[in-house]
Design a protein around this motif. Structure first.
Motif, PDB file in Angstrom:
ATOM      1  N   GLY A  74       0.843  -1.182   0.000  1.00  0.00           N
ATOM      2  CA  GLY A  74       0.000   0.000   0.000  1.00  0.00           C
ATOM      3  C   GLY A  74       0.882   1.236   0.000  1.00  0.00           C
ATOM      4  O   GLY A  74       1.958   1.249  -0.595  1.00  0.00           O
ATOM      5  N   THR A  75       0.465   2.240   0.702  1.00  0.00           N
ATOM      6  CA  THR A  75       1.173   3.505   0.797  1.00  0.00           C
ATOM      7  C   THR A  75       2.478   3.356   1.574  1.00  0.00           C
ATOM      8  O   THR A  75       2.559   2.573   2.511  1.00  0.00           O
ATOM      9  N   THR A  76       3.474   4.124   1.214  1.00  0.00           N
ATOM     10  CA  THR A  76       4.719   4.180   1.978  1.00  0.00           C
ATOM     11  C   THR A  76       4.670   5.416   2.865  1.00  0.00           C
ATOM     12  O   THR A  76       4.367   6.509   2.401  1.00  0.00           O
ATOM     13  N   LEU A  77       4.954   5.216   4.140  1.00  0.00           N
ATOM     14  CA  LEU A  77       4.933   6.301   5.130  1.00  0.00           C
ATOM     15  C   LEU A  77       6.355   6.729   5.448  1.00  0.00           C
ATOM     16  O   LEU A  77       7.258   5.895   5.566  1.00  0.00           O
ATOM     17  N   ASP A  78       6.551   8.013   5.611  1.00  0.00           N
ATOM     18  CA  ASP A  78       7.870   8.567   5.891  1.00  0.00           C
ATOM     19  C   ASP A  78       8.351   8.212   7.291  1.00  0.00           C
ATOM     20  O   ASP A  78       7.548   8.042   8.216  1.00  0.00           O
TER      21      ASP A  78
END
Length: 115
Positions: A74-78
């Motif tokens: 899914g999304t990559t988080l910082d």
């Protein structure tokens, strides 16, 4: 001690008025057994959770759509990004960026240590 997110609990009767479209995996923090408390008025789940605020650790974390290393991404988080911890099972954490998502799974080791 971990700070909890501040969400108001539903004050009136919670119920649904008809079919609700199931959101795509990795979007809203909603599973069949558990959902973010902020979704209680719009989605039915066996249980609702008030999330705990946490942060991603020192490296970016890509959300998984299931509790498996080979699951879809899914999304990559910082690194250092604030997230909401919803559930832990084994070495996995189910997290979200708030009630609007995105949501997914990361290894517990990807979260910053509690202070």
């Amino acid at each position: 001690m971990t700070a909890q997110a501040s969400y108001s609990l539903p004050e009136d009767i919670v119920g649904l008025n008809g079919p609700v479209e199931k959101p795509a995996p990795g979007t809203l923090p909603l599973r069949g057994d558990l959902a973010h408390i902020a979704l209680a008025k719009n989605y039915l789940a066996a249980h609702y959770v008030i999330p705990q605020r946490r942060r991603i650790g020192d490296t970016a974390a890509t959300l998984k759509l299931a509790m498996r290393d080979d699951a879809g991404n899914g999304t990559t988080l910082d690194a250092g990004q604030e997230i909401e911890l919803l559930d832990c099972a084994g070495d996995w954490a189910w997290i979200a960026c708030g009630p609007a998502g995105p949501s997914g799974y990361v290894r517990l080791g990807m979260l910053a240590s509690e202070q």
